[in-house]
Design a protein around this motif. Sequence first.
Motif, short mmCIF file in Angstrom:
data_model
loop_
_atom_site.label_atom_id
_atom_site.label_comp_id
_atom_site.label_asym_id
_atom_site.label_seq_id
_atom_site.Cartn_x
_atom_site.Cartn_y
_atom_site.Cartn_z
N ARG A 1 0.78 -1.23 0.00
CA ARG A 1 0.00 0.00 0.00
C ARG A 1 0.82 1.29 0.00
O ARG A 1 0.36 2.31 -0.48
N HIS B 1 -0.28 0.36 -4.45
CA HIS B 1 -1.21 1.49 -4.41
C HIS B 1 -0.57 2.71 -5.06
O HIS B 1 0.65 2.86 -5.08
N ASP C 1 -7.46 0.86 -2.20
CA ASP C 1 -7.26 -0.43 -1.54
C ASP C 1 -8.28 -1.46 -2.02
O ASP C 1 -7.94 -2.64 -2.22
#
Length: 456
Positions: free
Chosen positions: A320, A340, A374
């Motif tokens: 992420r 991400h 996400d």
Amino acid sequence: MNSNASRESLAVPEAAIREACGETPLPELGLIEQVWDTDPIPVDEVADRAGDAFRSLALSDVPEGGELALGVGSRGIANLPRIVEGVVTAARDLGFEPFVFPAMGSHGGATGDGQREMLAELGVTEASIGCEIRSSMDVVEVGRTADRDVPVVADANAVAADAIVPINRIKPHTDFDGAVESGLSKMLVIGMGKQRGAKIAHDWAVDWSLRNMIPEITEILLAELPVVGGVAILEDQRDDTTIVEGIRPAGFLDRERELLETATEIMPKLPFEELDVLVLDQQGKDVSGQGMDTNVIGRRPFSINEPGPERPDVKRIYTRSLTDSTHGNAMGMGSADFVHADLLADVDMPTTLINALTASTTRGVRLPPTVETDRAGLVAALSTIGVVDPETVRVLRATDTMRLQRCYASAALVAEARERDDLRVVAEPTPIEFEDGSFAAPSPHETLQAERAADD
């Protein structure tokens, strides 16, 4: 990279991913915790233990009033300023004149000022440790290997000293398996070799392998330089200091090998050996030299002629973000299957590429597919592993590969945790909540910190 235009042009919108993947059911996630039996050194005793470890070295070889070069590296070692201060105090008490030199290869932008700054970020300053820091990229050739005639170089300040003592944590390396891996010997060979030594080592490692090179060059350094031993640090599953030990030159490699075996046993690991999807909230150089510890994720896609770990088996990894402390160095992001957009936006590509070129691990900085949210990352990962049953799919979300005590886990994993003595269920599975596509729940490590703060 630090460019919103780049972020927007490379990140695939969630709507596009959901259209491509169709209806992908998401599992519910609970919270589990690993039950670890640890024995950390009390923080107020760490400096004294470090001083005792130093006193056990071959100090009779050091002349009275002699200069002592202490090698200190760039990884996030717990209690590092206290450990270095303890060694400095003990050295002064014995009549020596200690100074610290950065033993970190090419880190810090391969400049003396950059390496001094990296030590400062770790809390190691002249004020905090009570001695001078001499930071330079100058090296001296001190020998050559017998069979391959490879030059062996070392920090010029260290070579000029009356004695050298590396101070470093021993742990499994991310790039190779060997009798000694990440620790004192590697610090001597690569860290003390500065940028030139690091580049030489990694260039030759492609054919020779670090597992063979590091012991051979360590023997040369021990023979040619006044290395009076090293201060070895081991950390437990919670990354607390658990052992600080002095290793003398005689039997140096043998003792380091034994401590590596202990370090491997007590390092944090994923609580399951088979996962469909692993979500990592962050990666970074302060977490692992490869951003994500290859021994934890079971992947080593960047190495040449180095087999990866056999376990664990993780089908998909979604990462992420980058840690703040990594300063845009995204080394190892190529181990992920999806990242991400926030991670991409924070990448400093020059820093990342220079690190990869020095280490000959350019595959590790390949850019994975980048997602906007996400939810998109989780959907993309799940939709590429086959038919997904939310009741049986094995999904784990962890803070990073170093902070693994608490993890979010899918229902199948929570059910397994109930049957194991080394795991406990903290919270039952519930539907995943999102806020504008982002996970609403905090990182697993944050839940543990909040609980501890409430208890205090």
